[in-house]
Structure formats: C-alpha cells, structure tokens
Scaffold this motif. Sequence first.
Motif, short mmCIF file in Angstrom:
data_model
loop_
_atom_site.label_atom_id
_atom_site.label_comp_id
_atom_site.label_asym_id
_atom_site.label_seq_id
_atom_site.Cartn_x
_atom_site.Cartn_y
_atom_site.Cartn_z
N VAL A 1 -9.70 11.11 -37.57
CA VAL A 1 -10.88 11.92 -37.29
C VAL A 1 -10.44 13.34 -36.97
O VAL A 1 -9.54 13.56 -36.14
N GLN A 2 -11.09 14.29 -37.64
CA GLN A 2 -10.80 15.70 -37.35
C GLN A 2 -12.10 16.47 -37.23
O GLN A 2 -13.03 16.26 -38.02
N LEU A 3 -12.14 17.36 -36.26
CA LEU A 3 -13.26 18.26 -36.10
C LEU A 3 -12.71 19.67 -36.11
O LEU A 3 -11.82 20.00 -35.31
N GLN A 4 -13.21 20.48 -37.01
CA GLN A 4 -12.71 21.84 -37.17
C GLN A 4 -13.81 22.82 -36.76
O GLN A 4 -14.78 22.99 -37.49
N ALA A 5 -13.61 23.47 -35.61
CA ALA A 5 -14.57 24.47 -35.15
C ALA A 5 -14.15 25.84 -35.66
O ALA A 5 -12.96 26.17 -35.66
N SER A 6 -15.12 26.62 -36.08
CA SER A 6 -14.84 27.96 -36.58
C SER A 6 -16.05 28.85 -36.36
O SER A 6 -17.12 28.37 -35.99
N GLY A 7 -15.85 30.14 -36.60
CA GLY A 7 -16.96 31.08 -36.51
C GLY A 7 -16.97 31.95 -35.27
O GLY A 7 -17.84 32.80 -35.12
N GLY A 8 -16.03 31.74 -34.39
CA GLY A 8 -15.97 32.56 -33.20
C GLY A 8 -15.55 33.98 -33.51
O GLY A 8 -15.17 34.30 -34.64
N GLY A 9 -15.63 34.84 -32.52
CA GLY A 9 -15.24 36.22 -32.71
C GLY A 9 -15.67 37.08 -31.55
O GLY A 9 -16.08 36.57 -30.50
N LEU A 10 -15.58 38.37 -31.76
CA LEU A 10 -15.97 39.36 -30.76
C LEU A 10 -17.31 39.96 -31.15
O LEU A 10 -17.49 40.41 -32.30
N VAL A 11 -18.23 39.96 -30.22
CA VAL A 11 -19.57 40.48 -30.51
C VAL A 11 -20.08 41.22 -29.27
O VAL A 11 -19.71 40.88 -28.14
N GLN A 12 -20.93 42.19 -29.49
CA GLN A 12 -21.53 42.90 -28.37
C GLN A 12 -22.66 42.08 -27.78
O GLN A 12 -23.28 41.25 -28.47
N ALA A 13 -22.94 42.32 -26.52
CA ALA A 13 -24.06 41.66 -25.86
C ALA A 13 -25.33 41.89 -26.66
O ALA A 13 -25.59 43.00 -27.14
N GLY A 14 -26.10 40.85 -26.80
CA GLY A 14 -27.32 40.91 -27.59
C GLY A 14 -27.13 40.49 -29.04
O GLY A 14 -28.11 40.29 -29.77
N GLY A 15 -25.90 40.36 -29.45
CA GLY A 15 -25.60 39.98 -30.82
C GLY A 15 -25.67 38.48 -31.04
O GLY A 15 -26.03 37.71 -30.15
N SER A 16 -25.29 38.09 -32.26
CA SER A 16 -25.36 36.69 -32.66
C SER A 16 -24.07 36.24 -33.33
O SER A 16 -23.35 37.04 -33.92
N LEU A 17 -23.82 34.96 -33.23
CA LEU A 17 -22.73 34.31 -33.95
C LEU A 17 -23.20 32.93 -34.36
O LEU A 17 -24.05 32.34 -33.68
N ARG A 18 -22.62 32.42 -35.43
CA ARG A 18 -22.89 31.04 -35.81
C ARG A 18 -21.56 30.29 -35.88
O ARG A 18 -20.67 30.66 -36.65
N LEU A 19 -21.45 29.28 -35.08
CA LEU A 19 -20.27 28.44 -35.09
C LEU A 19 -20.50 27.24 -36.00
O LEU A 19 -21.63 26.76 -36.13
N SER A 20 -19.42 26.78 -36.60
CA SER A 20 -19.47 25.60 -37.45
C SER A 20 -18.50 24.55 -36.93
O SER A 20 -17.43 24.88 -36.42
N CYS A 21 -18.88 23.32 -37.08
CA CYS A 21 -18.01 22.20 -36.72
C CYS A 21 -17.98 21.27 -37.94
O CYS A 21 -18.91 20.51 -38.17
N ALA A 22 -16.91 21.37 -38.70
CA ALA A 22 -16.76 20.55 -39.90
C ALA A 22 -16.02 19.28 -39.53
O ALA A 22 -14.93 19.32 -38.95
#
Length: 121
Positions: A1-22
């Motif tokens: 079993v493997q879970l791969q999280a991705s999509g993180g980063g640096l963002v300013q307050a008020g911004g958005s990010l989408r994380l994925s867990c494959a």
Amino acid sequence: VQLQASGGGLVQAGGSLRLSCAASGVAVYDYAIGWFRQAPGKEREGVVCISSFSDDNTYYGDSVKGRFFVSSDKAKNTVYLQMNSLKPEDTGVYYCAAGSSNWCFSEYIHWGQGTQVTVSS
C-alpha cells in the motif's frame, strides 16, 4: 500500500492550494481516507476525512470548515483536498492516510510521506 501526497507549496494568506493523495494497493472508495497536518512543535491534528464507501460522508475539523473541501476520484484512485482562504496557521506538513475500514474514526494504518504547505502573512 502506498499513498503519495503532493501539491504543497508556498502561498500567501488568502490563497488556495489543492493537495492530491494518490493511492496504490488500496482503493480509496473502500476505506476512509483522512488528511492530517502537523505544524512545527505541535501535535498532529486531523483535518478532514472522506468515506466514499458511505455516500461520500465527510468530516471536517472546526478550523477548516467552510474553507477546505475534500473529494475523491474513483477512476484515478485519488483523494483531493482543496484548500481556500488559507491562513498562516494552516502551515504544516500535510499527510494523507488510509483507515482500517470505511469508518472515518477507525485507526489509520497506511500513511503517505507528507507534503509541506507554507502560508505567508
């Protein structure tokens, strides 16, 4: 079993990010999938859980309600975490994990490696 999280980063307050867990070796539709985060010097906390088997039941932590949204894609065997209106206190390493059953409050037994989210003020 493997879970791969991705999509993180640096963002300013008020911004958005989408994380994925494959996921591989486990079907996200058969087990509860949770997102957790850990900030430096703090304990790990649960952010959200989705139980796609149970009609996409979701449970959100109070600190993220109305800002974070979880979804799953059966065809891609992936769970997504859409994070909006990000705040500096959302900073941390985000992990996805698979539960031992389709119940969100079961023990989480398979963990991904984590992805860093940093929100600047």
